[in-house]
Every structure is written in structure tokens, then in C-alpha cells.
Scaffold this motif. Structure first.
Motif, short mmCIF file in Angstrom:
data_model
loop_
_atom_site.label_atom_id
_atom_site.label_comp_id
_atom_site.label_asym_id
_atom_site.label_seq_id
_atom_site.Cartn_x
_atom_site.Cartn_y
_atom_site.Cartn_z
N HIS A 173 0.79 -1.23 0.00
CA HIS A 173 0.00 0.00 0.00
C HIS A 173 0.82 1.29 0.00
CE1 HIS A 173 -3.42 -2.57 0.79
NE2 HIS A 173 -2.88 -3.01 1.90
N GLY A 174 2.15 1.17 0.08
CA GLY A 174 2.95 2.37 0.25
C GLY A 174 3.00 2.77 1.71
N GLY A 175 3.32 4.02 1.97
CA GLY A 175 3.47 4.46 3.35
C GLY A 175 4.90 4.33 3.80
N GLU A 176 5.12 4.49 5.10
CA GLU A 176 6.49 4.42 5.61
C GLU A 176 6.50 3.89 7.03
OE1 GLU A 176 8.19 8.37 5.53
OE2 GLU A 176 6.24 9.27 5.95
N ILE A 177 7.66 3.37 7.41
CA ILE A 177 7.90 2.91 8.78
C ILE A 177 8.90 3.89 9.39
CG2 ILE A 177 8.71 1.03 10.24
CD1 ILE A 177 8.01 -0.85 7.83
N LEU A 178 8.46 4.62 10.40
CA LEU A 178 9.27 5.69 11.00
C LEU A 178 9.78 5.28 12.37
CD1 LEU A 178 6.78 8.63 10.31
CD2 LEU A 178 8.75 7.99 8.91
N GLN A 179 11.06 5.51 12.63
CA GLN A 179 11.59 5.37 13.99
C GLN A 179 11.09 6.59 14.78
OE1 GLN A 179 13.45 2.54 14.64
NE2 GLN A 179 12.82 2.12 12.54
N TRP A 180 10.63 6.38 16.01
CA TRP A 180 10.09 7.49 16.80
C TRP A 180 10.51 7.32 18.25
CZ3 TRP A 180 7.94 10.95 13.63
CH2 TRP A 180 7.34 12.10 14.19
N SER A 181 10.90 8.41 18.88
CA SER A 181 11.27 8.30 20.29
C SER A 181 10.89 9.58 21.03
CB SER A 181 12.76 8.02 20.46
OG SER A 181 13.52 9.09 19.96
N LEU A 182 10.63 9.42 22.32
CA LEU A 182 10.29 10.53 23.20
C LEU A 182 11.32 10.59 24.31
CD1 LEU A 182 6.50 9.74 23.68
CD2 LEU A 182 7.50 11.34 22.05
N LYS A 183 11.74 11.80 24.62
CA LYS A 183 12.66 11.99 25.73
C LYS A 183 12.01 12.96 26.71
CE LYS A 183 16.75 11.16 22.89
NZ LYS A 183 16.03 10.81 21.66
N GLY A 184 12.60 13.10 27.87
CA GLY A 184 12.01 13.98 28.87
C GLY A 184 11.24 13.18 29.90
N LYS A 185 10.19 13.76 30.47
CA LYS A 185 9.43 13.08 31.52
C LYS A 185 8.76 11.81 31.00
CE LYS A 185 8.49 17.07 34.46
NZ LYS A 185 7.46 17.94 35.04
N ILE A 186 8.25 11.87 29.78
CA ILE A 186 7.62 10.70 29.15
C ILE A 186 8.64 10.11 28.18
CG2 ILE A 186 5.70 9.86 27.75
CD1 ILE A 186 4.79 10.90 30.46
N LYS A 187 9.04 8.88 28.43
CA LYS A 187 10.03 8.23 27.56
C LYS A 187 9.37 7.07 26.82
CE LYS A 187 14.12 9.40 30.29
NZ LYS A 187 13.44 10.35 31.15
N ALA A 188 9.65 6.97 25.54
CA ALA A 188 9.15 5.84 24.74
C ALA A 188 9.96 5.78 23.46
CB ALA A 188 7.67 6.00 24.43
N THR A 189 10.17 4.58 22.98
CA THR A 189 10.90 4.37 21.74
C THR A 189 10.19 3.28 20.95
OG1 THR A 189 12.98 4.93 22.82
CG2 THR A 189 13.14 3.79 20.73
N GLY A 190 10.15 3.45 19.63
CA GLY A 190 9.52 2.42 18.81
C GLY A 190 9.45 2.83 17.38
N ALA A 191 8.48 2.29 16.69
CA ALA A 191 8.29 2.57 15.27
C ALA A 191 6.82 2.82 14.98
CB ALA A 191 8.81 1.42 14.41
N LEU A 192 6.58 3.62 13.94
CA LEU A 192 5.23 3.91 13.48
C LEU A 192 5.10 3.48 12.04
CD1 LEU A 192 5.08 7.59 14.77
CD2 LEU A 192 3.74 5.73 15.72
N LEU A 193 4.05 2.74 11.75
CA LEU A 193 3.63 2.50 10.36
C LEU A 193 2.63 3.60 10.05
CD1 LEU A 193 3.18 0.90 7.71
CD2 LEU A 193 1.46 -0.44 8.96
N VAL A 194 2.95 4.42 9.04
CA VAL A 194 2.06 5.52 8.66
C VAL A 194 1.72 5.36 7.18
CG1 VAL A 194 1.78 8.03 8.48
CG2 VAL A 194 3.13 7.05 10.36
N ILE A 195 0.43 5.22 6.90
CA ILE A 195 -0.03 5.12 5.52
C ILE A 195 -1.06 6.21 5.27
CG2 ILE A 195 -1.16 3.67 3.78
CD1 ILE A 195 -0.23 1.21 5.34
N ASN A 196 -0.78 7.06 4.31
CA ASN A 196 -1.74 8.08 3.90
C ASN A 196 -2.47 7.57 2.66
OD1 ASN A 196 -1.14 10.14 5.87
ND2 ASN A 196 0.82 10.34 4.86
N ASN A 197 -3.76 7.41 2.81
CA ASN A 197 -4.57 6.77 1.77
C ASN A 197 -5.45 7.81 1.10
OD1 ASN A 197 -5.79 4.65 0.30
ND2 ASN A 197 -7.39 4.42 1.84
N THR A 198 -4.83 8.86 0.57
CA THR A 198 -5.62 9.93 -0.04
C THR A 198 -5.17 10.19 -1.47
OG1 THR A 198 -4.07 11.50 0.96
CG2 THR A 198 -6.13 11.11 2.12
#
Length: 198
Positions: A173-198
Motif C-alpha cells: 500500500h505504500g506508506g512508511e515505517i518511521l523510527q520514533w522516540s520521546l525523551k524527557g518526563k515521558i520516555k518511549a521508543t519504537g516505530a510507526l507505520l504511517v499510511i496516507n490513503n488519499t
């Protein structure tokens, strides 16, 4: 804890303890706010969707991604989970955030294309944690694309099962897999599958 305008209660919060004391015991990992939801919120905060009037939060658990959309984007949100025991927790989190969503007890496999067609945005966090979920989550993406859902965002702490599903989805379908991370008081690391279907 506050994050991008919403309250994130821990299991020790009095509202959550009250629900637990009432005997509600989620069976399918709906026992806390999963950090992948914070990745979705951060992505949407930084990349506001062009249309998010109607949002489906699939495999919602305590539902913070959908709650954020209801509160900050003024979306009408359907919170879907296979485990009915998560919804008292979701209601408690929504009440803390002075908003609400519509609960729907259903498995991914049972969602029809006609139901998905009602939504502008499909969100899912931490839903691909077992091998046997790779195909159902992949088919959910397929159906959402066919139904015309405008944007699909699925977050995960980068389990191999997520990458298997996401790589197949982007090939198809296309789209992308993005590495994403949060720093500071809220910490999280992972990946996002983002597909824009427009």
C-alpha cells in the motif's frame, strides 16, 4: 502525568485503583497505558491530520490515543477492543480527561469494510505482539485501505511481528515505517507505520 494536553494515569492512580477494586480484570494485556500510544499522540501532535472527524482506536486498551483525539482534535472516536474488561479503565481515563469515546467490543477479524468506511483515521498501538496477530492486523490494514480510511497509524516498540506486518503493508500500500522516540518526563521508543490513503 501530563503529555500534549492529556492526563496519563498510572495503575496507582485512585481512579484506576477504584476500577480494579470493582473487579474488572482485563485478559488481553489491557492492564496499563502502553507507551506506543504516546508515540502516536506525539506524531499526531507534530503532524496534525488533514481530517480526523471520525477516528477508530483499534485494540484500544485504556484508549489514550483515541482520548487524545477526542480532546485535542475534537474527533468522534470509537474505541475498539476484543476484551470488554478494558472499558471501565478507558472510561476512567476519559473522565479524567473530561471527554468520552464510544466503546465497541469486537475483534479485528470481525470488522467489516462497510464499518471501516465511516472513519477518517485508524489508530492502533501495541496490537501486533503475537505471531498469530500478524495476519489479522495486516488484513485490518488491507480492509481500511479498501474502505477509504484516509490515514492509518500503527505503533509498536519494534517487535519482529510488527515489522513483518508493517513491511508487508508498505510493499502493498505504500506508506512508511518511521523510527520514533520521546525523551524527557515521558520516555518511549519504537516505530510507526504511517499510511496516507488519499
Amino acid at each position: 502525568r501530563r503529555f500534549h494536553g492529556v492526563t496519563l494515569p498510572t495503575a496507582a492512580h485512585k481512579a484506576i485503583r477504584r476500577v480494579k477494586r470493582a473487579g474488572h480484570e482485563p485478559a488481553i494485556h489491557g492492564t496499563k497505558l502502553w507507551r506506543s500510544s504516546f508515540l502516536i499522540i506525539d506524531y499526531l501532535h507534530k503532524n496534525p491530520p488533514t481530517k480526523a472527524d471520525k477516528v477508530l482506536d483499534a485494540g484500544c486498551g485504556w484508549g489514550i490515543s483515541g482520548i487524545w483525539c477526542a480532546r485535542k482534535l475534537r474527533s468522534t472516536v470509537v474505541s475498539l477492543d476484543a476484551d470488554p474488561a478494558v472499558f471501565p479503565y478507558l472510561d476512567a481515563v476519559a473522565e479524567l480527561n473530561k471527554t468520552s469515546t464510544t466503546p465497541l467490543v469486537k475483534r479485528f477479524e470481525k470488522l467489516k469494510k462497510s464499518e471501516l468506511a465511516a472513519f477518517d483515521l485508524l489508530l492502533a498501538a501495541d496490537v501486533c505482539f503475537w505471531d498469530e496477530l500478524v495476519k489479522p492486523v495486516g488484513r485490518l490494514v488491507d480492509k481500511a485501505i479498501d474502505a477509504g480510511v484516509g490515514q492509518i497509524i500503527i505503533a509498536d516498540p519494534e517487535r519482529p511481528t510488527f515489522h513483518q506486518m508493517a513491511e508487508r503493508a508498505t510493499r502493498k500500500h505504500g506508506g512508511e515505517i518511521l523510527q520514533w522516540s520521546l525523551k524527557g518526563k515521558i520516555k518511549a521508543t519504537g516505530a510507526l507505520l504511517v499510511i496516507n490513503n488519499t
